[in-house]
Design an enzyme around this catalytic site. Structure first.
Site, PDB file in Angstrom:
ATOM      1  N   SER A  41       0.620  -1.231  -0.403  1.00 24.70           N
ATOM      2  CA  SER A  41      -0.073  -0.019   0.254  1.00 24.70           C
ATOM      3  C   SER A  41       0.554   1.021  -0.256  1.00 24.70           C
ATOM      4  O   SER A  41       2.173   1.837   0.442  1.00 24.70           O
ATOM      5  CB  SER A  41      -0.925   0.228   1.474  1.00 24.70           C
ATOM      6  OG  SER A  41      -1.850   0.765   1.185  1.00 24.70           O
ATOM      7  N   ASN A  89       9.910   8.959   3.814  1.00 22.77           N
ATOM      8  CA  ASN A  89       8.520   9.385   3.238  1.00 22.77           C
ATOM      9  C   ASN A  89       7.181   9.509   4.257  1.00 22.77           C
ATOM     10  O   ASN A  89       6.976   9.519   6.466  1.00 22.77           O
ATOM     11  CB  ASN A  89       7.860   8.180   2.294  1.00 22.77           C
ATOM     12  CG  ASN A  89       6.595   6.873   3.162  1.00 22.77           C
ATOM     13  OD1 ASN A  89       5.652   8.090   3.255  1.00 22.77           O
ATOM     14  ND2 ASN A  89       6.890   6.515   3.655  1.00 22.77           N
ATOM     15  N   LEU A  93      -1.060   9.862   4.374  1.00 26.36           N
ATOM     16  CA  LEU A  93      -1.790   9.156   3.984  1.00 26.36           C
ATOM     17  C   LEU A  93      -2.721   9.435   3.152  1.00 26.36           C
ATOM     18  O   LEU A  93      -4.294  10.506   3.461  1.00 26.36           O
ATOM     19  CB  LEU A  93      -3.359   8.814   4.980  1.00 26.36           C
ATOM     20  CG  LEU A  93      -2.181   7.721   6.136  1.00 26.36           C
ATOM     21  CD1 LEU A  93      -2.532   7.643   7.548  1.00 26.36           C
ATOM     22  CD2 LEU A  93      -1.750   6.609   5.135  1.00 26.36           C
ATOM     23  N   CYS A 150      -1.830   4.843  12.659  1.00 25.94           N
ATOM     24  CA  CYS A 150      -2.304   5.434  12.363  1.00 25.94           C
ATOM     25  C   CYS A 150      -3.305   6.676  14.172  1.00 25.94           C
ATOM     26  O   CYS A 150      -2.859   5.693  14.738  1.00 25.94           O
ATOM     27  CB  CYS A 150      -4.060   5.850  12.202  1.00 25.94           C
ATOM     28  SG  CYS A 150      -3.384   5.090  10.334  1.00 25.94           S
TER      29      CYS A 150
END
Ligand SMILES: Cc1cc2nc3c(=O)[nH]c(=O)nc-3n(C[C@H](O)[C@H](O)[C@H](O)COP(=O)(O)O)c2cc1C
Length: 322
Positions: A41, A89, A93, A150
């Site tokens: 992902s 990075n 999101l 998250c």
């Protein structure tokens, strides 16, 4: 010889002249993959962006960029920097949101003969549930992968992925919200990865994938400022691979769920290492930035190896000798 001859996967270029090729197919808790190679992902867009560079139907699966209830613009730049043997990075999101994914991306993606795995995230359990419910009825989605790395806004921004109880809460709720196979993607930023794995197994996850990125920092010494605008970013690429292989092996030994190995896979040898450590399947991430055909090359390389060792992909999993 046609690509599909003697090979359930149809994804095996190896072994020309060989009549019987070992099976590349793997069944990961109901998620039937023609071969064990997926893309990770956030490193492969929504899959379609890579169609000009490789044959998407030769991949076991495509994991799309993390989806949230609403579109997100992501962080301001710079948000990527190359590091020794990897990259940092802080994309933040960025994504089109679950509705636009279903309406605009999925109709094209479901024409491709591969498995589509929707990576999902949220800032609350309710966010995860909302996205999972919408994807549940979406034709062409074969599994959901929960990104628990998250910030939980209700818990002061602490990541769901660093607390076994919080991780279990998300998994339990998503499990109830969808009939699709549920993959939980673990964060490596914990002292006991086996404890996290047991918590999400207990909460009803079907599969565990790992690892997500490891926080890092790069400083521009002339400006005496972080290179990435946000300061800290997630480290990925070959630099993290030995950590990832170790964690995959620990999780494989701790739970009875199938494991998907992720972290610095640049070629087939790296993928095979993960499978020997216990992974039933793998995801190729950062490598696609270096070579957009990397994932397809990993499929070919695994096929070569299986021919040479006269074994199926399934047999390779957990074949580590003590
Ligand atoms: C640019 C970038 C964006 C990413 N976005 C996501 C994401 O949206 N959801 C997620 O679960 N992981 C995300 N990841 C983590 C990767 O899927 C993968 O777990 C990690 O990069 C380690 O694999 P690699 O070393 O092969 O890249 C992202 C990684 C990168 C480099």
């Amino acid at each position: 010889m046609k690509k599909n001859d003697n090979n359930k996967t149809g994804n095996n270029k190896a072994g020309k002249g060989v009549t019987k090729l070992p099976s590349m197919a793997v069944n990961v808790a109901g998620l039937k993959l023609s071969n064990p190679v997926m893309t990770a992902s956030g490193t492969f867009g929504y899959g379609l962006e890579f169609a000009p560079y490789l044959d998407l139907s030769r991949l076991g699966g495509v994991v799309v960029k993390g989806l949230s209830p609403k579109p997100r613009p992501g962080n301001p730049g710079p948000r990527i920097v190359e590091t020794p043997c990897g990259m940092l990075n802080a994309i933040g999101l960025q994504n089109v949101g679950v509705d636009a994914f279903i309406e605009e991306k999925l109709p094209k993606l479901r024409k491709v003969k591969t498995r589509v795995i929707a990576n999902i995230f949220g800032e609350s359990v309710a966010d995860y549930v909302l996205v999972a419910k919408k994807l549940d009825g979406a034709r062409g989605v074969h599994a959901v992968e929960i990104n628990i790395s998250c910030p939980n806004v209700k818990k002061g921004g602490m990541s769901f992925g660093v607390n076994p109880k919080e991780a279990a809460r998300v998994v339990r709720a998503v499990r109830k919200a969808t009939a699709l196979p549920v993959i939980t993607k673990l964060s490596p930023n914990v002292s006991d990865i086996a404890e996290m794995a047991r918590a999400v197994e207990e909460a009803g996850s079907d599969v565990i994938s790992l690892i997500n990125t490891i926080p890092g920092m790069v400083i521009d010494i002339e400006k005496r400022m972080p290179v990435i605008a946000r300061g800290i970013g997630g480290l990925s690429g070959p630099a993290i691979r030995p950590i990832a292989v170790r964690m995959v092996n620990e999780v494989y030994n701790a739970v009875s769920l199938p494991v998907i190995g992720i972290g610095g896979i640049m070629n087939a040898s790296d993928a095979i290492e993960f499978m020997i450590a216990g992974a039933s399947a793998v995801q190729v991430g950062t490598a696609s930035f270096v070579d957009p055909q990397a994932a397809e090359k990993v499929v070919d390389g695994i096929a070569d190896y299986l021919v040479r060792h006269k074994m199926s992909a399934k047999k390779l999993t957990g074949s580590l000798q003590k």
